[in-house]
Each structure stands twice: as C-alpha cells, then as structure tokens.
Design a protein around this motif. Sequence first.
Motif, PDB file in Angstrom:
ATOM      1  N   PRO A 175       0.819  -1.207   0.000  1.00  0.00           N
ATOM      2  CA  PRO A 175       0.000   0.000   0.000  1.00  0.00           C
ATOM      3  C   PRO A 175       0.859   1.266   0.000  1.00  0.00           C
ATOM      4  O   PRO A 175       1.904   1.320   0.627  1.00  0.00           O
ATOM      5  N   ARG A 176       0.372   2.268  -0.698  1.00  0.00           N
ATOM      6  CA  ARG A 176       1.128   3.496  -0.874  1.00  0.00           C
ATOM      7  C   ARG A 176       1.239   4.270   0.445  1.00  0.00           C
ATOM      8  O   ARG A 176       0.292   4.368   1.210  1.00  0.00           O
ATOM      9  N   LEU A 177       2.411   4.821   0.683  1.00  0.00           N
ATOM     10  CA  LEU A 177       2.642   5.674   1.851  1.00  0.00           C
ATOM     11  C   LEU A 177       3.596   6.771   1.415  1.00  0.00           C
ATOM     12  O   LEU A 177       4.779   6.532   1.195  1.00  0.00           O
ATOM     13  N   ALA A 178       3.062   7.975   1.242  1.00  0.00           N
ATOM     14  CA  ALA A 178       3.823   9.070   0.644  1.00  0.00           C
ATOM     15  C   ALA A 178       4.526   9.892   1.716  1.00  0.00           C
ATOM     16  O   ALA A 178       3.954  10.830   2.272  1.00  0.00           O
ATOM     17  N   VAL A 179       5.769   9.526   2.011  1.00  0.00           N
ATOM     18  CA  VAL A 179       6.600  10.284   2.950  1.00  0.00           C
ATOM     19  C   VAL A 179       7.413  11.288   2.144  1.00  0.00           C
ATOM     20  O   VAL A 179       8.188  10.900   1.249  1.00  0.00           O
ATOM     21  N   HIS A 180       7.259  12.556   2.460  1.00  0.00           N
ATOM     22  CA  HIS A 180       7.939  13.609   1.707  1.00  0.00           C
ATOM     23  C   HIS A 180       9.456  13.455   1.825  1.00  0.00           C
ATOM     24  O   HIS A 180      10.002  13.269   2.910  1.00  0.00           O
ATOM     25  N   GLY A 181      10.138  13.531   0.703  1.00  0.00           N
ATOM     26  CA  GLY A 181      11.598  13.495   0.697  1.00  0.00           C
ATOM     27  C   GLY A 181      12.198  12.120   0.841  1.00  0.00           C
ATOM     28  O   GLY A 181      13.428  11.987   0.909  1.00  0.00           O
ATOM     29  N   ALA A 182      11.376  11.069   0.876  1.00  0.00           N
ATOM     30  CA  ALA A 182      11.917   9.722   1.024  1.00  0.00           C
ATOM     31  C   ALA A 182      12.709   9.330  -0.219  1.00  0.00           C
ATOM     32  O   ALA A 182      12.223   9.475  -1.347  1.00  0.00           O
ATOM     33  N   ALA A 184      14.444   6.215  -0.091  1.00  0.00           N
ATOM     34  CA  ALA A 184      14.459   4.752  -0.024  1.00  0.00           C
ATOM     35  C   ALA A 184      13.533   4.336   1.110  1.00  0.00           C
ATOM     36  O   ALA A 184      13.258   5.118   2.029  1.00  0.00           O
ATOM     37  N   ALA A 185      13.065   3.100   1.043  1.00  0.00           N
ATOM     38  CA  ALA A 185      12.203   2.570   2.092  1.00  0.00           C
ATOM     39  C   ALA A 185      12.403   1.070   2.186  1.00  0.00           C
ATOM     40  O   ALA A 185      12.727   0.405   1.199  1.00  0.00           O
ATOM     41  N   ALA A 186      12.198   0.550   3.382  1.00  0.00           N
ATOM     42  CA  ALA A 186      12.256  -0.887   3.613  1.00  0.00           C
ATOM     43  C   ALA A 186      10.964  -1.325   4.280  1.00  0.00           C
ATOM     44  O   ALA A 186      10.272  -0.524   4.929  1.00  0.00           O
ATOM     45  N   TYR A 187      10.661  -2.611   4.120  1.00  0.00           N
ATOM     46  CA  TYR A 187       9.417  -3.141   4.670  1.00  0.00           C
ATOM     47  C   TYR A 187       9.686  -4.485   5.338  1.00  0.00           C
ATOM     48  O   TYR A 187      10.450  -5.310   4.836  1.00  0.00           O
ATOM     49  N   SER A 188       9.037  -4.689   6.479  1.00  0.00           N
ATOM     50  CA  SER A 188       9.034  -5.989   7.143  1.00  0.00           C
ATOM     51  C   SER A 188       7.602  -6.332   7.514  1.00  0.00           C
ATOM     52  O   SER A 188       6.882  -5.478   8.045  1.00  0.00           O
ATOM     53  N   PRO A 189       7.162  -7.556   7.267  1.00  0.00           N
ATOM     54  CA  PRO A 189       5.796  -7.930   7.628  1.00  0.00           C
ATOM     55  C   PRO A 189       5.620  -8.222   9.114  1.00  0.00           C
ATOM     56  O   PRO A 189       4.483  -8.372   9.586  1.00  0.00           O
ATOM     57  N   HIS A 190       6.727  -8.296   9.857  1.00  0.00           N
ATOM     58  CA  HIS A 190       6.666  -8.738  11.251  1.00  0.00           C
ATOM     59  C   HIS A 190       6.424  -7.575  12.214  1.00  0.00           C
ATOM     60  O   HIS A 190       7.243  -7.253  13.087  1.00  0.00           O
ATOM     61  N   LEU A 281      -7.030  14.475   3.041  1.00  0.00           N
ATOM     62  CA  LEU A 281      -5.591  14.448   3.320  1.00  0.00           C
ATOM     63  C   LEU A 281      -5.061  13.021   3.307  1.00  0.00           C
ATOM     64  O   LEU A 281      -3.948  12.767   2.828  1.00  0.00           O
ATOM     65  N   TRP A 282      -5.847  12.084   3.825  1.00  0.00           N
ATOM     66  CA  TRP A 282      -5.393  10.695   3.794  1.00  0.00           C
ATOM     67  C   TRP A 282      -5.262  10.186   2.362  1.00  0.00           C
ATOM     68  O   TRP A 282      -4.420   9.331   2.077  1.00  0.00           O
ATOM     69  N   GLU A 283      -6.075  10.698   1.464  1.00  0.00           N
ATOM     70  CA  GLU A 283      -5.943  10.310   0.061  1.00  0.00           C
ATOM     71  C   GLU A 283      -4.566  10.688  -0.469  1.00  0.00           C
ATOM     72  O   GLU A 283      -3.976   9.968  -1.276  1.00  0.00           O
ATOM     73  N   LYS A 284      -4.034  11.838  -0.026  1.00  0.00           N
ATOM     74  CA  LYS A 284      -2.715  12.279  -0.468  1.00  0.00           C
ATOM     75  C   LYS A 284      -1.604  11.505   0.236  1.00  0.00           C
ATOM     76  O   LYS A 284      -0.573  11.180  -0.361  1.00  0.00           O
ATOM     77  N   ILE A 285      -1.805  11.220   1.523  1.00  0.00           N
ATOM     78  CA  ILE A 285      -0.771  10.550   2.312  1.00  0.00           C
ATOM     79  C   ILE A 285      -0.716   9.060   2.013  1.00  0.00           C
ATOM     80  O   ILE A 285       0.358   8.458   1.925  1.00  0.00           O
ATOM     81  N   GLY A 286      -1.867   8.449   1.876  1.00  0.00           N
ATOM     82  CA  GLY A 286      -1.909   6.994   1.727  1.00  0.00           C
ATOM     83  C   GLY A 286      -1.997   6.340   3.089  1.00  0.00           C
ATOM     84  O   GLY A 286      -2.904   6.628   3.862  1.00  0.00           O
ATOM     85  N   TRP A 287      -1.050   5.478   3.376  1.00  0.00           N
ATOM     86  CA  TRP A 287      -0.974   4.769   4.660  1.00  0.00           C
ATOM     87  C   TRP A 287      -2.180   3.856   4.841  1.00  0.00           C
ATOM     88  O   TRP A 287      -2.642   3.607   5.950  1.00  0.00           O
ATOM     89  N   ASN A 288      -2.656   3.296   3.754  1.00  0.00           N
ATOM     90  CA  ASN A 288      -3.837   2.446   3.818  1.00  0.00           C
ATOM     91  C   ASN A 288      -3.570   1.117   4.507  1.00  0.00           C
ATOM     92  O   ASN A 288      -4.490   0.478   5.009  1.00  0.00           O
ATOM     93  N   GLY A 289      -2.317   0.682   4.508  1.00  0.00           N
ATOM     94  CA  GLY A 289      -1.995  -0.594   5.129  1.00  0.00           C
ATOM     95  C   GLY A 289      -1.811  -0.538   6.622  1.00  0.00           C
ATOM     96  O   GLY A 289      -1.610  -1.576   7.255  1.00  0.00           O
ATOM     97  N   ARG A 290      -1.864   0.677   7.207  1.00  0.00           N
ATOM     98  CA  ARG A 290      -1.714   0.856   8.659  1.00  0.00           C
ATOM     99  C   ARG A 290      -0.388   0.313   9.180  1.00  0.00           C
ATOM    100  O   ARG A 290      -0.287  -0.130  10.324  1.00  0.00           O
ATOM    101  N   GLU A 291       0.653   0.327   8.328  1.00  0.00           N
ATOM    102  CA  GLU A 291       1.976  -0.054   8.815  1.00  0.00           C
ATOM    103  C   GLU A 291       2.414   0.885   9.943  1.00  0.00           C
ATOM    104  O   GLU A 291       1.998   2.033  10.000  1.00  0.00           O
TER     105      GLU A 291
END
Length: 474
Positions: A175-182, A184-190, A281-291
């Motif tokens: 799921p999209r998560l728009a962090v300004h200036g990012a 690179a990003a990493a993800y862990s499912p745990h 605002l959430w539409e712009k930010i994303g964060w739909n996966g609640r990571e």
Amino acid sequence: MRPIPRSSRFRNGGVSFWFRESGLPERRAALPGDADYDVCVVGAGYTGLWTAYYLKKAQPDLRVAVVEREFAGFGASGRNGGWLSAEFAGSRERYARSHGKSAMIALQRAMMATVDEVVSVAEAEGIEADIVKGGMRLVATNAAQRERLAEEIDYLQEWGYWPDDIHLVEADHEPRLAVHGAVAAAYSPHAARVQPAKLATGLARVVEALGVDVYEGTAVREIRSRTGAARPAAVTDHGTVYADHVVRATEGFTSTLRGQRREWLPMNSSMIATEPIAPALWEKIGWNGREVLGDTAHSYVYAQRTADDRIAIGGRGVPYRFGSARDRDGATQPQAIAELWRALTRMFPDVADVPVEHAWSGVLGVPRDWCPTVHLDAETGLGWAGGYIGSGVATSNLAGRTLRDLILGRETDLTRLPWVGHQVRGWEPEPLRWVGTQVIYGLYRTADRRESRTPEERAHTSRFAGLATRIAGR
C-alpha cells in the motif's frame, strides 16, 4: 518556525492519549496487608501481566499476585508508540559471543513468532486493542540514511531475517505511503499497530479473571532475596508480600527500588497525537496498510496511523533527567513537542495545519550495555526482565513466557535463548551518566544535521554518530 497549531482540547501530560481515548480503568484495591503467594510480580505493565498470564495458564492452582504502584499500564506499557514488532534492541554480536551465532538467530526468529503470539492471544482472549498487522516501514530521507538502511538490511539478513522478512521496496510499492523526501524505504511484515493502553487494560482484566490478585496503588520500596529460612519478599507501603519467587518487572521505574538506582537508566520518550485527519488528506498521504512507520535518522522517530485516523508520533525528546529523576505527570517539554512536530511535518507537509491534541512522555529502561535481559536466580528466588530500550511491546511477551518456564523449572527452547541470564554492570554515578547522556544525544543530533546537508556523492554516516555509539557502549 510557525507556531504549532494546537487543538482546543490540547493536553500536555497526565495520562497518555491512549488512556484519554479509552478511558482510565477503575482503580483496583491496594494490598490489604502482609500476604503469602507462590509468585509475586512487581509491576503491572506488559512484562508483569504477561508473566502472570502464562503462569496461570500453565498451572492454574499457582497463587500469583501482581503489585503495582499506580494502575495496570500506567508506565511505558500505556504510553508507548504502539509498535508490536520483531525488532530486538540488543547487540547481536554481544549475545553471540557467549552463546554462538545460531542462538542469536534463534532469538530473532522467536521475536518474529512473538508478534503473532500477541495477536493470537488478544484475539483468543477478547482483548480489543485496535490491532492491525500491517507490517513496518522504515524510510530514508537523505543519501546517508539510504546507505545506512541498505547496510542494516544486509546486516539483519545475516542475523535471522530472510529476504522475505525485511527488504527494500520500490517507490510504487503498495500500500502506498507518501513520505515527503523519502529516497528509499524498507518493509518488514513482522509488525502490527496496537493501541497500547487497550492492550494493557485488556490483559489485566484477563489475568484477574484467571485468578491473579492485582493490587494497585501499592508502591514497592524494596525487593528482598531469600536469606536462610526467610522467603523472598516485596516490601510495600501497605505490607510485605512473601513468595517463593519475586519477579521484578519495573522497567524504567527500577531506579525507584532500594539498591537499584544505577541498575537501569530511565530513558524518557515523548509523543504527540494530532486531531483526526480529514479523508482528503489521507488520500494524499496513503498509509492504507496501517503499517507502523519509522525513519533511519540517529535521533529517530516512530509513528502510527491510529484507529480513528490520527497520526501519533514519538521520539526521544529530552532523553534523561539528572539523578534518574522522573516526571510523574508525564508532561512533555516544549522543545520535545517542537522537535516531534518538525519531524511530522517534514514527513507529511500536508498535515501542517492539523492541530496537535495531546503530548505526553514516559520512561523506558536502558541497561549499561543496551542489551535486554531475562533472568531467574534460583538461589535468591528473584527474577527480572526488561531493559527493552523501546522494543518492549513484543519483547515483554517473550520475557513473560520465558519467566514462566524458568519459574516452573522447565528447560525449553525459550530458556536456552542467549538473553536468558545476561547480566551487566550498573551505570556510572552522577554526574557522569547525565553528562554522558547529554553528549551522546547531542552527537546524534549533530550527525543528523550534517547528514542532511551533505551532498549525495559524499554521503556516509557521520563520524559523530560513530563516536556517540562508542561512548554509549552499544
């Protein structure tokens, strides 16, 4: 800097936002006088409650008491960022030196399993704590952080993480998560988002229903070991609890016990929570996966999207007060609020007009070598666990299961993990530890500033950060 917008309901200190949202639990009675139990647990945070829970599930006839100065979840368990993650704070090399690399890898795999253990127990016991297992995302916002993030992934994959457990993600990763200036990003499912206070109060209710006596408003002044025929005991201001085993589960409040002032350093951590953010605002930010979301700065922050669509973000703020002092009110200094607001609006500039509704602080326990531990001394009858350094939501559950096995005399895979029995010297006396802490965090902040200004072609982790780490003894 423009003034921080504050809600008309803004509150600084007192209980955390989590308890403000869920409501304070009704206070339980204090210890009525001297008492006798099989196991006495000091501290009704996650460590103490999980220990009591697993003991009673394993042996229902065991007489267990939990003794708490304030109320269940008052400390870090009800004030943290709600990160139920497989992160383990200690030095992997340090544990491997005593037990071997495979043992440390087993500990890391146990941490991953612990995330699912907490989720499954909450579901089975009817604990409604807004849990969403959306994983963890770490972002880098400059070239030095990007390099460090890639190195960290390679490092973790040598110590128990497989490629599916943590990896770099593509910019269009869903799921999209728009962090300004990012960059690179990493993800862990745990990892999972939780509402910390709901988890603590729900667990306390379950423990009590199992037959554990939970005494609140009962301050423990001293923990006494077995001496000759005298049993171990917890000495309180309402009486003395005698038991075959006394477990210290006091984390950042350990320094309040007689003889324990230099055992663990009480590190302050602060948080702010916004008002609910509008759907546009959430539409712009994303964060739909609640990571759960963190950055890779040295003075890092951690954040979550709450169940009611706020952003709650935390960081170290003012990390340590002279003489291991604590602010009982949980108020956050203006400097810390400003730093967290700057971090939030750097990540998400679009929320700059969303008011802050609550700021609060709490303390966590830091051992001198920055390595968590769980231990039971059969000779003295005393046990303890803690020193989680900010990763306690999951680690406390692993500690509770391990203490269960140690107290019941079981030899299991958990009791063979390398953090069991790990001991370390105490912190230096004042003013050395106060000066040292100020220097360490000053160096980390300097490193962050320098890295943010360094051209990409010359970007590496600042030498100031390396110096801070050496001074800290991490």
